[in-house]
Design a protein around this motif. Structure first.
Motif, PDB file in Angstrom:
ATOM      1  N   UNK A 139      57.266  -4.792 -61.788  1.00 10.33           N
ATOM      2  CA  UNK A 139      57.159  -6.161 -61.298  1.00 10.33           C
ATOM      3  C   UNK A 139      55.710  -6.586 -61.528  1.00 10.33           C
ATOM      4  N   UNK A 140      55.534  -7.741 -62.140  1.00 11.09           N
ATOM      5  CA  UNK A 140      54.187  -8.212 -62.462  1.00 11.09           C
ATOM      6  C   UNK A 140      53.549  -8.810 -61.222  1.00 11.09           C
ATOM      7  N   UNK A 141      52.371  -8.331 -60.906  1.00 10.13           N
ATOM      8  CA  UNK A 141      51.638  -8.846 -59.750  1.00 10.13           C
ATOM      9  C   UNK A 141      50.307  -9.422 -60.169  1.00 10.13           C
ATOM     10  N   UNK A 142      49.242  -8.747 -59.782  1.00 10.77           N
ATOM     11  CA  UNK A 142      47.890  -9.198 -60.109  1.00 10.77           C
ATOM     12  C   UNK A 142      47.536  -8.993 -61.581  1.00 10.77           C
ATOM     13  N   UNK A 143      48.417  -8.357 -62.335  1.00 16.76           N
ATOM     14  CA  UNK A 143      48.080  -8.054 -63.735  1.00 16.76           C
ATOM     15  C   UNK A 143      48.083  -9.287 -64.627  1.00 16.76           C
ATOM     16  N   UNK A 144      48.620 -10.398 -64.147  1.00 21.13           N
ATOM     17  CA  UNK A 144      48.571 -11.655 -64.890  1.00 21.13           C
ATOM     18  C   UNK A 144      47.998 -12.736 -63.990  1.00 21.13           C
ATOM     19  N   UNK A 145      47.197 -13.609 -64.570  1.00 18.07           N
ATOM     20  CA  UNK A 145      46.628 -14.669 -63.761  1.00 18.07           C
ATOM     21  C   UNK A 145      45.961 -15.744 -64.591  1.00 18.07           C
ATOM     22  N   UNK A 146      45.599 -16.826 -63.912  1.00 20.31           N
ATOM     23  CA  UNK A 146      44.901 -17.943 -64.545  1.00 20.31           C
ATOM     24  C   UNK A 146      43.395 -17.725 -64.383  1.00 20.31           C
ATOM     25  N   UNK A 147      42.713 -17.493 -65.501  1.00 26.33           N
ATOM     26  CA  UNK A 147      41.281 -17.237 -65.503  1.00 26.33           C
ATOM     27  C   UNK A 147      40.580 -18.454 -66.121  1.00 26.33           C
ATOM     28  N   UNK A 148      39.512 -18.931 -65.477  1.00 28.28           N
ATOM     29  CA  UNK A 148      38.791 -20.107 -65.964  1.00 28.28           C
ATOM     30  C   UNK A 148      37.331 -19.753 -66.208  1.00 28.28           C
ATOM     31  N   UNK A 149      36.690 -20.519 -67.084  1.00 32.77           N
ATOM     32  CA  UNK A 149      35.297 -20.261 -67.436  1.00 32.77           C
ATOM     33  C   UNK A 149      34.356 -20.766 -66.343  1.00 32.77           C
ATOM     34  N   UNK A 150      33.136 -20.267 -66.388  1.00 34.96           N
ATOM     35  CA  UNK A 150      32.138 -20.636 -65.383  1.00 34.96           C
ATOM     36  C   UNK A 150      31.826 -22.126 -65.400  1.00 34.96           C
ATOM     37  N   UNK A 151      31.744 -22.708 -66.604  1.00 38.75           N
ATOM     38  CA  UNK A 151      31.318 -24.111 -66.719  1.00 38.75           C
ATOM     39  C   UNK A 151      32.486 -25.089 -66.831  1.00 38.75           C
ATOM     40  N   UNK A 152      33.716 -24.632 -66.511  1.00 42.41           N
ATOM     41  CA  UNK A 152      34.883 -25.510 -66.632  1.00 42.41           C
ATOM     42  C   UNK A 152      34.985 -26.517 -65.494  1.00 42.41           C
ATOM     43  N   UNK A 153      34.365 -26.186 -64.360  1.00 44.10           N
ATOM     44  CA  UNK A 153      34.478 -27.059 -63.200  1.00 44.10           C
ATOM     45  C   UNK A 153      35.787 -26.908 -62.459  1.00 44.10           C
ATOM     46  N   UNK A 154      36.570 -25.906 -62.824  1.00 44.89           N
ATOM     47  CA  UNK A 154      37.881 -25.693 -62.207  1.00 44.89           C
ATOM     48  C   UNK A 154      37.726 -24.756 -61.008  1.00 44.89           C
ATOM     49  N   UNK A 155      38.106 -25.248 -59.842  1.00 47.68           N
ATOM     50  CA  UNK A 155      38.074 -24.435 -58.630  1.00 47.68           C
ATOM     51  C   UNK A 155      39.447 -24.306 -57.990  1.00 47.68           C
ATOM     52  N   UNK A 156      40.393 -25.125 -58.441  1.00 48.87           N
ATOM     53  CA  UNK A 156      41.756 -25.080 -57.912  1.00 48.87           C
ATOM     54  C   UNK A 156      42.705 -25.581 -58.987  1.00 48.87           C
ATOM     55  N   UNK A 157      43.996 -25.452 -58.750  1.00 47.00           N
ATOM     56  CA  UNK A 157      44.989 -25.916 -59.717  1.00 47.00           C
ATOM     57  C   UNK A 157      44.848 -27.415 -59.968  1.00 47.00           C
ATOM     58  N   UNK A 158      44.494 -28.162 -58.945  1.00 45.11           N
ATOM     59  CA  UNK A 158      44.379 -29.617 -59.087  1.00 45.11           C
ATOM     60  C   UNK A 158      43.292 -30.010 -60.087  1.00 45.11           C
ATOM     61  N   UNK A 159      42.344 -29.100 -60.319  1.00 47.79           N
ATOM     62  CA  UNK A 159      41.247 -29.393 -61.246  1.00 47.79           C
ATOM     63  C   UNK A 159      41.632 -29.173 -62.710  1.00 47.79           C
ATOM     64  N   UNK A 212      40.190 -22.348 -69.833  1.00 48.98           N
ATOM     65  CA  UNK A 212      40.847 -21.273 -69.098  1.00 48.98           C
ATOM     66  C   UNK A 212      42.044 -20.744 -69.848  1.00 48.98           C
ATOM     67  N   UNK A 213      42.648 -19.687 -69.301  1.00 50.03           N
ATOM     68  CA  UNK A 213      43.825 -19.080 -69.923  1.00 50.03           C
ATOM     69  C   UNK A 213      44.642 -18.368 -68.856  1.00 50.03           C
ATOM     70  N   UNK A 214      45.950 -18.432 -68.993  1.00 51.05           N
ATOM     71  CA  UNK A 214      46.841 -17.640 -68.150  1.00 51.05           C
ATOM     72  C   UNK A 214      47.309 -16.484 -69.020  1.00 51.05           C
ATOM     73  N   UNK A 215      46.886 -15.258 -68.661  1.00 54.63           N
ATOM     74  CA  UNK A 215      47.119 -14.125 -69.550  1.00 54.63           C
ATOM     75  C   UNK A 215      47.202 -12.832 -68.740  1.00 54.63           C
ATOM     76  N   UNK A 216      47.658 -11.790 -69.408  1.00 52.44           N
ATOM     77  CA  UNK A 216      47.865 -10.490 -68.773  1.00 52.44           C
ATOM     78  C   UNK A 216      46.745  -9.511 -69.132  1.00 52.44           C
ATOM     79  N   UNK A 217      46.826  -8.325 -68.469  1.00 55.84           N
ATOM     80  CA  UNK A 217      45.924  -7.242 -68.816  1.00 55.84           C
ATOM     81  C   UNK A 217      46.283  -6.701 -70.205  1.00 55.84           C
TER      82      UNK A 217
END
Length: 359
Positions: A139-159, A212-217
């Motif tokens: 079962x996939x858990x923390x191994x996949x996620x949405x990772x964003x860059x430092x200068x993207x200004x993204x702090x939440x999904x709404x961003x 950003x990217x939504x990707x796995x290990x």
């Protein structure tokens, strides 16, 4: 040399799939077990042709499609357990970047087994692909996620509105990303989505082409190590009801001919999972090279998925197992996303699960 060797392996795997897929299309059949009327076949196809109907016969080769996931399958590959169990059979491991490519390879007959995520599994069965589900790897858990860059200004999904986000279309990550957007009330048209393989995502990240990217290990860890921050994980989405997993599939043709090999492979996978759990440090050392991570990073990625042993398969693959409903729910979501043209009955998924192996 490690990165060069891995790229060469992927190129040859992709070349093989393309050649076989062309031959498959030319013969005009969607059944990987039907090779009548063709004059040329691949080496792997030949391994399952000309065999006696006697199930005691063994194939000359077994083709397995895999990707860099820190589960029992990779553990099995790295410790050479299949090669040890079947010394008289040539074991071919072919590395893939996506579930759709794996489906193409299996349908064309170039592989017999594979690991694949639940969204491409649901799509493949909905479109009549010829395979069965014999195992639930994790079962996939923390191994996949949405990772964003430092200068993207993204702090939440709404961003995410107005941003450039990459994922691999048709994958578990894509499915999770779409669910994340829906939960936040964000339309796909509100941002720019790029369809990229895991390695292409890492290269684009290094060039500064993505927000950003939504990707796995293991690429997820590589992005974090290169200044990325995780916004949401597949574990959080699973808690909201959007479950993703990795299943083991086998071609219909291979299972019909060699059911005893499938049963033996389940035993081998179960042994791998036990070693995975009982000897985590040794397992991390074993799999680190295949994941292109350090042993410490491999341990982290191992703890981000929930591997399943044989005793736990009944809950998912038994007569009343939950995997069929997970696939049905996934298919319904994909229908809403216009990825499927019709609603798929749950019986399609129930019939594709080899429940007899767990009765």
């Amino acid at each position: 040399m490690m990165k060069i060797d891995r790229k060469i392996k992927k190129v040859w795997a992709l070349f093989l799939v393309m050649v076989l897929a062309l031959g498959f299309t030319a013969c005009g059949s969607a059944n990987s077990g039907d090779t009548s009327g063709t004059e040329e076949t691949s080496d792997v196809e030949e391994s399952t042709q000309g065999q006696s109907e006697n199930s005691d016969d063994l194939p000359e080769k077994i083709g397995l499609g895999y990707w860099d996931s820190p589960n029992g399958e990779l553990h099995t590959k790295e410790r050479g357990a299949l090669e040890e169990a079947f010394p008289e059979i040539e074991i071919q491991w072919l590395e893939f970047d996506s579930g759709p490519d794996i489906l193409t390879a299996m349908e064309s007959g170039s592989i017999d087994f594979a690991t694949i995520g639940t969204p491409p599994t649901a799509l493949g069965l909905a479109n009549g692909y010829h395979f069965k589900i014999f195992y639930l790897h994790d079962i996939i858990g923390e191994s996949e996620g949405l990772i964003v860059t430092e200068d993207s200004g993204i702090e939440s999904l709404e961003d995410l509105k107005g941003k450039s986000i990459a994922t691999l279309f048709g994958s578990t990550s894509h499915y999770s990303l779409l669910n994340a957007l829906e939960s936040a009330g964000i339309e796909e048209s509100d941002l720019t989505l790029y369809d990229m393989t895991a390695q292409d995502i890492f290269a684009a990240w290094q060039r500064g082409d993505l927000d950003g990217a939504y990707i796995w290990e293991s690429v997820k860890s590589q992005l974090i190590n290169n200044g990325g921050t995780e916004i949401i994980s597949s574990e959080q989405l699973a808690e909201q009801g959007s479950i993703t997993a990795e299943a083991g599939i086998v071609s219909n043709d291979f299972y019909e001919k060699y059911p005893e090999i499938v049963e033996k492979y389940i035993e081998i996978l179960d042994e791998s999972v036990q070693l995975y759990r009982d000897e985590p440090d040794e397992s991390a050392e074993l799999m680190a090279y295949g994941l292109n991570l350090t042993e410490e990073e491999t341990l982290v990625s191992m703890n981000e998925i929930i591997v399943k042993d044989q005793s736990e398969q009944l809950e998912y693959l038994g007569q009343d197992g939950v995997l069929a409903q997970v696939l049905k729910d996934t298919a319904d979501f994909l229908y809403d996303q216009n990825e499927l043209s019709e609603i798929i009955d749950i019986s399609v998924y129930q019939d594709a699960i080899l429940t007899e192996l767990y009765e």
